[in-house]
Design an enzyme around this catalytic site. Structure first.
Site, PDB file in Angstrom:
ATOM      1  CG  ASP A  13      -2.042   0.979   1.539  1.00 12.59           C
ATOM      2  OD1 ASP A  13      -1.982   1.302  -0.050  1.00 12.59           O
ATOM      3  OD2 ASP A  13      -1.886   1.444   2.236  1.00 12.59           O
ATOM      4  CD  GLU A  28      -2.099   2.652  -3.610  1.00 10.92           C
ATOM      5  OE1 GLU A  28      -3.206   2.845  -3.690  1.00 10.92           O
ATOM      6  OE2 GLU A  28      -1.494   2.869  -2.541  1.00 10.92           O
TER       7      GLU A  28
END
Ligand code: NOJ
Length: 530
Positions: A203, A268
């Site tokens: 993330d 990401e």
């Protein structure tokens, strides 16, 4: 799972699962790991190779799991570690790989580290986070803003210092200059690898390091909508809070941690500039990174094709392409809605499947779902609930429609956690599996054909001539994919040989053997040499 000479993700296609919304096995209205396990047959039937499960760890849920309070356990509402082990074992038995989400940019404010650090400058965990004295006027130390609205700083009144949070105040950013943080994450990675996971989706992979100056970011643009946190965030050049040069060193270290396990690292990477994006998937760093910008854009074929080609050229094998995920409006809605939105979305996916990396589908994409409809009083996403009138991410997160029974077969509870209009029968898995003309069969055909053609990931890619700026044709070995996203037919010049169309994203076959391939508007064709 058994290791082969090539990494397991070579040629793989992934499928993103949002555990809250996928399947609820115990009737509490919230999806869980056991629910996912019970639906694995859907994924094998569809033909994907891996599932990425977004966070299921203990969390107060301010950001629905992306605020992690304990990195090495399962939230009671999603199950137990035993459920996780059963899910991994069953997935592996079916040949499916399991990728979990890791959230290293920030913890939850409920994490034991932050609980100890807050209000205590002497806490052994104080330096796990980013604290700064106020500006001379007593306000935040710099002009950084949170993705979700307001300043990226909140005052810890007991100590008189601010903590940094690029997301909610309840998501304090970690201090990646502290070696103890890096050590702790090595252990977290090993914990899940030892439980058999096959990879990690990282993330905010571009956000971990901050510039040591903590200088103000320039703000060269005015936000179009001054109330929209995303637009405010986008009005700044994030020179000092994001994408610092030494971010990649963290992943070089992680690469060494996961290598003995054969696990994949997929970032990401929220940076749009092709060469910056490419740095994250250089050898020895991440194995692949998501290119996210297309998932945020409305229908704009010329922009999309130029961007995709530029990113691909900067990073020929390191990008994982998506049209959809749990953060953006569904592509079917962004691309015009209804059958047209579905056709456009499958056409784009067909092209993206030819571009290497590990492309991912988002749960429900295979059904051609558009955004769910939710009453204003039932919104859950903090982007909406903390910013009056701002469209958040709930529309894409409504529950998976399995059938046309109660709550679309998702739960036996009175209503799901995110209460939305039930989907009509034709948008459900049960109805589409029974209808060979439905979107799910087009996705399944595409997956089947791709997995049988190693040229998609083994052969060099060449961009062929096409007579339209809103079309592209790529040639890899004995495969050509022509995507015509424009309003008129286009012709692609094929290499010499005998070619046949084996998949046309919407209409069927449109081949001219002599001149090349003519593709009708808003369609992609997959052509094989035979
Ligand atoms: C990106 C995740 O995809 C999103 O859902 C989350 O809100 C932010 N990172 C913060 O963790």
């Amino acid at each position: 799972m058994e290791q082969t000479a090539r990494p397991w993700w070579t040629g793989a296609v992934g499928y993103e699962v949002y555990p809250r919304s996928f399947a609820d096995s115990n009737g509490d209205g919230v999806g869980d790991l056991e629910g996912i396990r019970q639906r694995l047959d859907h994924l094998t039937w569809l033909g994907v190779d891996a599932l990425w499960i977004t966070p299921f760890y203990p969390s107060p849920g301010f950001d629905h799991g992306y605020d992690v309070a304990d990195y090495t356990d399962v939230a009671p509402q999603h199950g137990t570690l035993d459920d996780f082990d059963r899910l991994v074992a069953d997935a592996h038995q079916r040949g499916l790989r399991v990728v979990v989400d890791i959230v290293p940019n920030h913890t939850s404010s409920h994490h034991a580290w932050f609980r100890s650090a807050l209000g205590d400058r002497d806490s052994e965990f104080r330096d796990h986070y980013l604290w700064r004295d106020p500006a001379p006027d007593g306000g935040p130390p710099n002009n950084w803003v949170s993705h979700f609205g307001g300043p990226a700083w909140t005052l810890d009144e007991a100590t008189g210092q601010y903590w940094c949070h690029l997301f909610l105040p309840e998501q304090p950013d970690l201090n990646w200059d502290n070696p103890a943080v890096a050590d702790a994450f090595d252990d977290i990675l090993r914990f899940w690898c030892d439980r058999g996971v096959d990879g990690f989706r990282i993330d905010v992979a571009h956000g971990l390091k901050k510039h040591p100056s903590f200088a103000d970011n320039p703000q060269p643009r005015e936000p179009e909508d001054p109330a929209h946190p995303g637009q405010i965030f986008g009005s700044f050049d994030h020179l000092y809070d994001l994408d610092q040069d030494d971010n990649v060193e963290i992943y070089r270290r992680w690469n060494a941690v996961v290598r003995p396990y054969g696990a994949m690292l997929i970032g990401e990477v929220g940076t749009d500039e092709p060469t910056r994006l490419a740095r994250y998937s250089e050898p020895g760093i991440l194995h692949t990174g998501f290119a996210l910008k297309p998932a945020w854009k409305e229908w704009d074929p010329e922009w999309l094709l130029d961007y995709v080609q530029a990113v691909h050229e900067a990073s020929p094998n390191g990008i994982s392409w998506v049209t959809d995920n749990h953060d953006t409006s569904r592509s079917v809605s962004r691309y015009g809605g209804g059958p047209r939105g579905i056709d456009r979305s499958i056409a784009v996916t067909t092209l993206l499947f030819a571009l290497g990396g590990v492309p991912f589908l988002w749960e429900g994409q295979e059904l051609g779902l558009d955004d769910g409809i939710i009453a204003a009083t039932d919104l859950e996403d903090p982007v909406s609930t903390r910013n009056d009138g701002v469209k958040g991410r709930d529309g894409t997160r409504t529950v998976m429609p399995w059938d046309d029974g109660h709550a679309n077969g998702f739960t036996t509870a009175a209503r799901p956690w995110l209460d939305a209009h039930d989907r009509p029968a034709h948008q459900t898995v049960a109805a589409q599996v029974a209808d060979p003309t439905s979107p799910i069969h087009r996705y399944r055909d595409l997956l089947r054909i791709r997995s049988a053609q190693p040229a998609f990931w083994e052969s060099d890619l060449e961009w062929l001539d096409v007579d339209s700026p809103t079309a592209r044709a790529v040639h890899r070995g004995d495969v050509v994919v022509v995507a015509n996203l424009g309003p008129a037919p286009c012709t692609a010049t094929l290499p010499p040989g005998r070619w046949t169309v084996v998949f046309a994203s919407r209409t069927g076959i449109t081949l001219d053997h002599a001149e090349g391939t003519i593709v009708v508007p808003e369609e992609a064709a997959l052509v094989l040499e035979f």
